[in-house]
Design a protein around this motif. Structure first.
Motif, mmCIF file in Angstrom:
data_model
loop_
_atom_site.group_PDB
_atom_site.id
_atom_site.type_symbol
_atom_site.label_atom_id
_atom_site.label_comp_id
_atom_site.label_asym_id
_atom_site.label_seq_id
_atom_site.Cartn_x
_atom_site.Cartn_y
_atom_site.Cartn_z
ATOM 1 N N GLN A 74 -22.428 -19.049 52.038
ATOM 2 C CA GLN A 74 -22.170 -18.280 50.815
ATOM 3 C C GLN A 74 -23.115 -18.622 49.671
ATOM 4 O OE1 GLN A 74 -19.517 -19.668 47.852
ATOM 5 N NE2 GLN A 74 -18.338 -20.875 49.301
ATOM 6 N N PHE A 75 -23.754 -19.808 49.693
ATOM 7 C CA PHE A 75 -24.613 -20.177 48.568
ATOM 8 C C PHE A 75 -25.876 -19.304 48.560
ATOM 9 C CE2 PHE A 75 -22.961 -24.840 48.828
ATOM 10 C CZ PHE A 75 -21.774 -24.452 48.240
ATOM 11 N N SER A 76 -26.582 -19.343 47.435
ATOM 12 C CA SER A 76 -27.738 -18.463 47.301
ATOM 13 C C SER A 76 -28.901 -18.894 48.200
ATOM 14 C CB SER A 76 -28.195 -18.401 45.842
ATOM 15 O OG SER A 76 -28.454 -19.698 45.370
ATOM 16 N N ARG A 158 -13.610 -21.589 41.269
ATOM 17 C CA ARG A 158 -14.772 -20.692 41.289
ATOM 18 C C ARG A 158 -14.361 -19.270 41.665
ATOM 19 N NH1 ARG A 158 -20.083 -22.498 44.199
ATOM 20 N NH2 ARG A 158 -20.675 -20.596 43.139
ATOM 21 N N ARG A 159 -13.156 -19.149 42.242
ATOM 22 C CA ARG A 159 -12.707 -17.819 42.632
ATOM 23 C C ARG A 159 -12.398 -16.911 41.459
ATOM 24 N NH1 ARG A 159 -8.494 -18.778 47.433
ATOM 25 N NH2 ARG A 159 -8.014 -20.745 46.443
ATOM 26 N N ILE A 160 -12.189 -17.522 40.269
ATOM 27 C CA ILE A 160 -11.936 -16.689 39.086
ATOM 28 C C ILE A 160 -13.255 -16.101 38.617
ATOM 29 C CG2 ILE A 160 -11.021 -16.662 36.744
ATOM 30 C CD1 ILE A 160 -9.330 -19.103 37.513
ATOM 31 N N GLY A 161 -13.287 -14.789 38.512
ATOM 32 C CA GLY A 161 -14.527 -14.074 38.248
ATOM 33 C C GLY A 161 -15.281 -14.498 37.008
ATOM 34 N N PRO B 96 -26.176 -12.210 50.807
ATOM 35 C CA PRO B 96 -24.903 -12.878 51.130
ATOM 36 C C PRO B 96 -24.193 -13.484 49.921
ATOM 37 C CG PRO B 96 -26.593 -13.534 52.683
ATOM 38 C CD PRO B 96 -27.274 -12.746 51.615
ATOM 39 N N ALA B 97 -24.933 -14.202 49.067
ATOM 40 C CA ALA B 97 -24.292 -14.882 47.940
ATOM 41 C C ALA B 97 -23.635 -13.871 47.003
ATOM 42 C CB ALA B 97 -25.315 -15.731 47.183
ATOM 43 N N TYR B 100 -20.591 -12.364 48.793
ATOM 44 C CA TYR B 100 -19.486 -13.325 48.802
ATOM 45 C C TYR B 100 -18.787 -13.334 47.448
ATOM 46 C CZ TYR B 100 -16.746 -17.487 49.620
ATOM 47 O OH TYR B 100 -15.692 -18.347 49.758
ATOM 48 N N HIS B 101 -19.597 -13.383 46.411
ATOM 49 C CA HIS B 101 -19.030 -13.401 45.057
ATOM 50 C C HIS B 101 -18.177 -12.164 44.800
ATOM 51 C CE1 HIS B 101 -18.704 -14.370 40.811
ATOM 52 N NE2 HIS B 101 -19.041 -13.124 40.547
ATOM 53 N N TYR B 104 -14.910 -12.424 47.189
ATOM 54 C CA TYR B 104 -13.934 -13.515 47.141
ATOM 55 C C TYR B 104 -13.860 -14.258 45.818
ATOM 56 C CZ TYR B 104 -14.277 -12.766 52.182
ATOM 57 O OH TYR B 104 -14.278 -12.208 53.418
ATOM 58 N N GLN B 105 -14.743 -13.969 44.883
ATOM 59 C CA GLN B 105 -14.724 -14.732 43.635
ATOM 60 C C GLN B 105 -14.526 -13.836 42.425
ATOM 61 O OE1 GLN B 105 -18.443 -16.925 44.220
ATOM 62 N NE2 GLN B 105 -17.275 -18.680 44.978
ATOM 63 N N LYS B 106 -13.602 -12.882 42.594
ATOM 64 C CA LYS B 106 -13.312 -11.972 41.491
ATOM 65 C C LYS B 106 -11.835 -12.026 41.123
ATOM 66 C CE LYS B 106 -17.259 -9.590 40.819
ATOM 67 N NZ LYS B 106 -17.778 -8.404 40.138
ATOM 68 N N PHE B 107 -11.214 -13.176 41.395
ATOM 69 C CA PHE B 107 -9.810 -13.350 41.015
ATOM 70 C C PHE B 107 -9.681 -13.196 39.505
ATOM 71 C CE2 PHE B 107 -7.011 -15.817 44.153
ATOM 72 C CZ PHE B 107 -7.615 -15.268 45.248
#
Lengths: 233, 233
Positions: A74-76, A158-161, B96-97, B100-101, B104-107
């Motif tokens: 998932q990282f850049s 980190r899941r919080i946008g 991908p990054a 992914y964001h 999964y990272q838009k809570f």
């Protein structure tokens, strides 16, 4: 550092394989590729180039190394070379589902309860860009968990946008507060950690602060705020 | 079903592409490959075979489809074809990054708080093999969250090493209790859901139960226990 010493005193030739810039001069031969997301990718290419047999165990180990260095893809740094090499490693016998389970789905109930307690303390600051969380001595006791169980828990938020930086404050037995810092890249948390005698990287750093918790939180928040303001200036 | 009707009444030829067995006879031509982890893999191969241009937008869309159908490359369906195709999609321009964001990272903070409340209710039963969690009306109010915010939250407890089945109980406004069930494969949760008028798949199912919460929990726990006992018999 002991390993450093050992390598320097040893009279055998040393091959250094790394995906970071190195300048410690440890290697007689240095195989450095800073474009590789993980050193395991360089090792894999070397094994193939040398025509050495890559066993299933080696494939599993290389897959684990690539997967963890890319935060499970998932990282850049996750480029097509990562995916292509992993496809080859699977063909040799690496098992992604099994590896994922072993890496990320082995939480104890105690660690899980500790995480739940930590998540319950989450606060957003600075328009949601900075998240703080904490764990007190009593949280460890009530969850039956240890300091080791805090590993990587800071990354949950980190899941919080909106979150661009995060801090986890852990109350220590001696009254000090251990602060772990994370950044998604906007600010440099190493600079903040260094201010308090700590260290780390731009995106992950840590320091020990004097207690109590609320005081430590204020100290860090002030520094985070400064950096966000500098960004906008 | 409206789409079914539309396809049946339309006099244009219909091409069905799927990685599930189909028997609805909707397609004039059916391109079925049950070995593919995602339909997107079949589509990608078709586009390449037909020599049609795969744009960056198409590559992104196909990557999203493959990533979600494999639980971001962790489910047991994740084979080397998945990784190899994703490598090609990255070369075309999928990121991908970024994906992914976005996935999964838009809570929202509200959804995150709801998750924290849910995790705090986690209980283990049957030697840690069965996990239960719940959310009451007041949890939604206090977190400022809605039912939609519960999506996928049940999967969080899969991180506990011992958990083979999980249930999330959500108290509804009408007093009933919505129960979502998950299995890692050992037991068949569809059978349990069906007993209470619900449905789903072997590894993911759900049903509506009469309240109150504790009663609903007991009903489900009894059925889960029965299945574990049958396994051991």
């Amino acid at each position: 550092r002991e390993f450093d010493q050992y390598l320097k005193q040893n009279d055998k030739p040393v091959l250094v394989i790394d995906h970071h810039e190195t300048s410690d001069g440890l290697g007689d031969v240095e195989l450095i590729d800073t474009t590789a997301a993980a050193s395991a990718l360089i090792i894999f290419d070397l094994l193939k180039y040398a025509d050495w047999k890559v066993s299933q165990r080696i494939a599993q180990a290389l897959f684990v190394a690539v997967a963890t260095d890319t935060g499970w893809f998932q990282f850049s740094n996750t480029d097509s070379r990562v995916y292509r090499s992993c496809a080859e490693l699977i063909d040799i016998g690496a098992n992604p589902a099994e590896i994922y389970h072993n890496l990320y789905q082995k939480f104890s109930f105690e660690r899980f309860k500790l995480m739940a307690r930590m998540l319950d303390t989450l606060e957003l600051h600075l328009d949601g860009r900075f998240a703080t969380q904490h764990l007190l001595q009593q949280d460890f006791e009530q969850a039956g968990a240890t300091y080791k169980d805090t590993e990587n828990l800071i990354d949950e938020c980190r899941r919080i946008g909106t979150v661009e930086a995060a801090a986890l404050f852990v109350e220590l037995k001696d009254g000090r507060v251990r602060c772990s810092l994370r950044s998604t890249g906007a600010i440099d948390v190493r600079k903040i950690a260094q201010k308090f005698g700590g260290g780390g990287h731009k995106m992950a750093a840590g320091a020990h602060l004097p207690g109590p918790l609320e005081k430590a939180k204020e100290l860090i928040k002030t520094e985070v705020k400064k950096q966000f303001e500098q960004l906008e200036a």
